[in-house]
Design a protein around this motif. Structure first.
Motif, mmCIF file in Angstrom:
data_model
loop_
_atom_site.group_PDB
_atom_site.id
_atom_site.type_symbol
_atom_site.label_atom_id
_atom_site.label_comp_id
_atom_site.label_asym_id
_atom_site.label_seq_id
_atom_site.Cartn_x
_atom_site.Cartn_y
_atom_site.Cartn_z
ATOM 1 N N UNK A 73 36.424 83.032 65.061
ATOM 2 C CA UNK A 73 34.968 83.072 65.241
ATOM 3 C C UNK A 73 34.438 81.642 65.356
ATOM 4 N N UNK A 74 33.849 81.345 66.504
ATOM 5 C CA UNK A 74 33.233 80.034 66.738
ATOM 6 C C UNK A 74 31.833 80.276 67.286
ATOM 7 N N UNK A 75 31.084 81.069 66.548
ATOM 8 C CA UNK A 75 29.778 81.541 67.038
ATOM 9 C C UNK A 75 28.657 80.532 66.826
ATOM 10 N N UNK A 76 28.951 79.458 66.093
ATOM 11 C CA UNK A 76 27.974 78.389 65.961
ATOM 12 C C UNK A 76 26.770 78.759 65.118
ATOM 13 N N UNK A 77 25.607 78.271 65.535
ATOM 14 C CA UNK A 77 24.382 78.469 64.771
ATOM 15 C C UNK A 77 23.232 78.749 65.728
ATOM 16 N N UNK A 78 22.083 79.101 65.157
ATOM 17 C CA UNK A 78 20.892 79.279 65.989
ATOM 18 C C UNK A 78 19.751 78.498 65.351
ATOM 19 N N UNK A 79 18.782 78.057 66.151
ATOM 20 C CA UNK A 79 17.668 77.285 65.590
ATOM 21 C C UNK A 79 16.788 78.179 64.719
ATOM 22 N N UNK A 80 16.378 77.640 63.588
ATOM 23 C CA UNK A 80 15.482 78.362 62.712
ATOM 24 C C UNK A 80 14.042 78.160 63.187
ATOM 25 N N UNK A 86 13.384 73.011 63.178
ATOM 26 C CA UNK A 86 13.248 73.050 61.719
ATOM 27 C C UNK A 86 14.562 73.396 61.030
ATOM 28 N N UNK A 87 15.667 73.026 61.669
ATOM 29 C CA UNK A 87 16.968 73.303 61.074
ATOM 30 C C UNK A 87 17.712 74.416 61.785
ATOM 31 N N UNK A 88 18.919 74.681 61.318
ATOM 32 C CA UNK A 88 19.767 75.701 61.932
ATOM 33 C C UNK A 88 20.186 76.727 60.896
ATOM 34 N N UNK A 89 20.602 77.882 61.383
ATOM 35 C CA UNK A 89 21.157 78.932 60.540
ATOM 36 C C UNK A 89 22.475 79.392 61.178
ATOM 37 N N UNK A 90 23.490 79.660 60.371
ATOM 38 C CA UNK A 90 24.772 80.092 60.939
ATOM 39 C C UNK A 90 24.656 81.442 61.648
ATOM 40 N N UNK A 91 25.330 81.555 62.781
ATOM 41 C CA UNK A 91 25.356 82.844 63.493
ATOM 42 C C UNK A 91 26.491 83.684 62.913
ATOM 43 N N UNK A 92 26.126 84.502 61.948
ATOM 44 C CA UNK A 92 27.135 85.279 61.219
ATOM 45 C C UNK A 92 26.921 86.776 61.367
ATOM 46 N N UNK A 93 26.090 87.191 62.360
ATOM 47 C CA UNK A 93 25.746 88.605 62.480
ATOM 48 C C UNK A 93 26.964 89.479 62.760
ATOM 49 N N UNK A 94 27.872 88.997 63.610
ATOM 50 C CA UNK A 94 29.043 89.826 63.933
ATOM 51 C C UNK A 94 29.960 89.952 62.713
#
Length: 844
Positions: A108-115, A241-249
């Motif tokens: 899993x290399x799904x990265x992050x998304x902008x908050x 305003x920062x990032x959040x990990x993309x962990x939905x899957x």
């Protein structure tokens, strides 16, 4: 069906692609069939350099994927398709488009998304995040119809986004909830300096602002209302305003997550399912998300090694960083906030130059714990190695950041002091020991060393250090370190200078016949052109020199991004008459040139077409101007304050001195461009201590400073001599400059040259003041020859009809280049951006 194991990589960002590259280079690749999902419509690209897209970089320039990479390595890629679900029982990955892929292992290399904060109105028109190339395209489109832009968030990415808005020509604001910019990386003192420098660039900074809502504006599209009752109106809003990990899957398939998100991994980057790994910004190791690319690359290598049955572990990563934000140098190392118990803090603040430096050391003064650098990050490399390798500090730790106590040059750490475990390349985790081993195994050139270790092929920041390791190891192995200028001359620049001087050689053809081979190249030709000019001071456009110089020297003007040229007439010491100012205005108006006052007290005229250069020069020459040599590796400017003539603090006539120095040395060609400054008192308004040659008046005479510079790696000059009379000062400068011209390497600044001299500034004093080499008289004679043979190259050119003809854009037509397009901005021209060029011209 293939008997190979099935590996599915979910995500094709920077880290996901680094994993693929690591697998391709492993022996285990032959045992796997690899499938990767790329949710975006383009393959992996360099997000670190994302802002360069606004400065002309294309998608191809930013791409990290070699042509035919997937085909060559038999990797199946599903582009524009998101992996949506993992069935861990059946071991199947399903995508949005209905692809069903069986797997043995998943990465899993799904990265992050902008908050995006849940601010009422955040979904309004022209509200964007700053994450992908598609985001940038949308922002650029909105920017064309906007005047004001706001970035919510004053961290690293927020300041990058602010630069993007500024580059689009928008009045730009940064809104930050915390009391300072870059709150995570730097302290209050550094934050104050950073804020000042950014505001000086025309960006308004608003800290401690809590945005309560976004509504319709009166003057602009939006109005942002803050909790303290204030507000800002803007047309464009960027959320950073920062990032959040993309962990939905991972959440959907039941993998263990952290309390605040992130896919929990162990030291092997394994998740709670032994067949699923996670790397990069989606992964949570020891309760931490790592938001830099280097730790993600380390994780990628760990997983590739584990799949290849090699021992490797991820044990955390150093989050030190050095970057340039809106042109401001910023660096943070280790415990920048001094949270370690009983830690000591040393701080240096130079308010005049907006420089802030802080180091955090252990209670016993023996170990560096952290550092913050703003405005001058030249010490970053040394400080980082001290921190990473736990190297003992000097007796006075503050010497690491303070100006030298005794006027001597700074002492670098040196590669010999580094242990083998020292990390040289953070992008690919290459240690000094690994480099030394590769060199011992036969990688004896930079090219071969890059190929076998990957060092320097990431961000490139370690290139100089890798080169130092290479040269030191070659010396230890008893091998000659190749210092040849290029394949055509088996000599250094210094050797070539002596050959030219002793042999009285004046042409490239004669030089290559006697001392070289082949036909020459883009390295040796301009180098020898510079040496010929330094030695003989002939007209640079005479036939023997034709074709040696680069474009700037060949056309006696600086070529700009759209193919036009800038013209910089000399204004000695910054002093100019009203009549001459009027002439510059009339010429700028007549030829529709963009005009700008430079930092060196000159007026720069941009946008001149090649064929117009001689006629513009003629008008300037007739008004008393001459070439400012802004195109050459030569003396550029001598900056001055008004001195004792006008200033109540001045103790000497700095303007006259600056004019005399500029007129004396204006014809000298040097290995690198050089700049002077003269201050009429120790208040230092001319910033003389940041120049190659700086002169400061005191009650006791002139103080002479040498070998400072601005630019990419700023350096304060060293105090060379004090209390000099004018004649002695001139004598020392003559000797210094000719010694530099005679011995420096190609394109080597005076600061680097001096620091490479064994003995540094002390040795330079021996040569210049004490005449330890017995060459003082020679230096002075050679300088006088340069002075006696000076000519204005513009004047010589416009007086020669045949030379003037060479500036025509086309041999058989008087027309100019029709592909050059300008647009109007702030009542002046500027080069059109790609999207502003008419379609018919772009097609041509």
């Amino acid at each position: 069906m293939s008997n190979k194991k099935q590996l599915v990589v979910i995500g094709n960002g920077m880290v996901g692609h680094k994993f693929l590259q690591s697998m391709v280079n492993s022996d285990e690749m032959q045992n796997y069939d690899i499938t990767t999902f790329c949710e975006e419509t383009r393959f992996a690209y360099d997000r670190v350099q994302l802002s360069s897209y606004f400065n002309g970089k294309t998608e191809e320039d930013l791409s990290l994927v070699e042509p035919d990479f997937f085909e060559k390595n038999n990797i199946t890629v599903h582009i524009g398709d998101r992996a949506a679900h993992i069935d861990r029982d059946k071991k199947i990955v399903t995508s949005d488009k209905g692809q069903r892929i069986s797997y043995d292992k998943i990465v899993l290399a799904t990265g992050s998304f902008p908050f995006v904060p849940p601010i009422p109105g955040h979904e309004r028109e022209n509200c964007f995040v700053y994450r992908t190339i598609d985001d940038l395209i949308d922002i650029a489109k909105a920017g064309k119809e906007s005047k004001v832009g706001v970035v919510i968030g004053g961290g690293l990415l927020g300041l990058e986004a602010a630069k993007a808005l500024k580059d689009l020509g928008l009045k730009t604001h940064v809104v930050e909830f915390a009391p300072r910019l870059m709150a995570v990386q730097i302290d209050d003192g550094a934050g104050a300096v950073l804020r000042k420098k950014i505001e000086e660039l025309g960006v308004s900074v608003h800290t401690q602002k809590n945005t309560q809502g976004i509504v319709d504006g009166e003057q602009c599209l939006h109005r942002m209302n803050f909790a303290d009752g204030s507000h800002i109106e803007t047309d464009v809003i960027l959320f950073s305003a920062g990032i959040r990990p993309r962990d939905d899957i991972a959440r959907d398939c039941g993998l263990t997550l952290g309390e605040r998100g992130g896919i929990v991994i162990d030291d092997h980057c394994q998740t709670s399912d032994k067949d699923i790994y996670a790397i990069g910004e989606c992964a949570l190791w020891d309760g931490k998300i790592f938001g830099l690319v280097a730790p993600g690359y380390q994780m990628a290598q760990v997983v590739a090694d584990r799949l290849s049955l090699k021992e490797n572990s991820f044990t955390g990563a150093d989050m030190s960083t050095k970057l340039k934000l809106m042109g401001v140098d910023v660096a943070s190392i280790g415990d920048a906030h001094a949270t370690t118990e009983k830690a000591k803090i040393y701080t240096y603040v130079n308010g005049a130059d907006d420089v802030y430096k802080k180091i955090v050391v252990s209670e016993d003064n023996k170990r560096l714990l952290g550092a913050v650098l703003i405005g001058d990050t030249v010490d970053y490399g040394n400080l980082l190695q001290l921190k990473l390798n736990d190297i003992a500090l000097p007796e006075y730790p503050d010497a690491l950041i303070l100006p030298q106590r005794d006027g001597s040059g700074a002492t670098g750490l040196g590669v010999e002091a580094l242990p083998d475990a020292a990390q040289i390349c953070s992008c690919f985790d290459v240690s000094k020991g690994a480099l030394c081993q590769a060199i011992s195994d036969g990688a004896t050139t930079m090219a071969s060393l890059k190929e076998c270790t990957s060092a320097t092929t990431g961000c490139g920041g370690c290139t100089a250090l890798v080169g130092q390791v290479l040269n030191k190891e070659l010396e230890k192995l008893g091998m000659d370190v190749n210092t040849d200028l290029c394949e055509h001359f088996a000599y250094t620049r210094q050797d070539l200078y002596h050959l030219v001087r002793v042999g009285k050689i004046k042409t490239f053809d004669e030089m290559i016949e006697k001392h070289g081979k082949g036909y020459g190249c883009d390295i040796c030709k301009p180098t020898l052109a510079s040496i010929f000019a330094s030695c003989w001071n002939d007209y640079v456009l005479e036939t023997p020199h034709t074709g040696l110089q680069d474009t700037n020297d060949r056309y006696l003007a600086n070529i700009q991004k759209n193919g036009t040229y800038s013209i910089v007439p000399r204004i000695p010491g910054g002093e100019i008459t009203p009549d001459k100012l009027i002439t510059l205005g009339e010429v700028g108006k007549k030829y529709n040139l963009y005009t700008k006052i430079t930092g060196g007290q000159r007026v720069d005229l941009f946008g001149a077409h090649q064929e117009d250069l001689p006629v513009i020069w003629k008008e300037l020459i007739d008004a008393g101007f001459e070439t400012g040599h802004a195109y050459g590796k030569s003396l550029r400017t001598v900056k001055s304050c008004v001195g004792s003539t006008w200033c109540r603090y001045g103790v000497a006539d700095s303007v006259t001195t600056a004019i005399d120095l500029e007129n004396r040395y204006k014809g000298l060609r040097t290995p690198h461009k050089i700049k002077f400054a003269v201050s009429g008192c120790t208040r230092e308004c001319a910033e003389a201590q940041s120049k190659d040659v700086g002169v400061i008046a005191t009650e006791n005479g002139w103080n002479l400073y040498l070998c400072g510079n601005g630019g990419m790696k700023p350096r304060h000059a060293d105090l060379f001599a004090t209390g000099l009379d004018y004649e002695t000062m001139i004598q020392y400068i003559d000797r210094f400059l000719m010694f530099y011209v005679k011995t420096a390497d190609r394109l080597q600044r005076t600061s680097t040259w001096m620091m490479n001299l064994e003995g540094g500034i002390d040795y330079l004093r021996e040569v210049v003041i004490e005449d330890s080499l017995g060459l003082a008289e020679t230096f002075e004679t050679e300088m006088q020859n340069v002075i006696n043979t000076y000519q204005c190259e513009w004047k010589t050119t416009v007086e020669n009809e045949e030379k003037s003809k060479t500036f025509k854009a086309f041999v058989n037509s008087d027309k100019g280049d029709s592909q050059i397009v300008f647009v109007s901005e702030r009542d002046q021209i500027r080069p059109a951006r790609k999207e502003e060029i008419p379609a018919q011209l772009e097609e041509v």
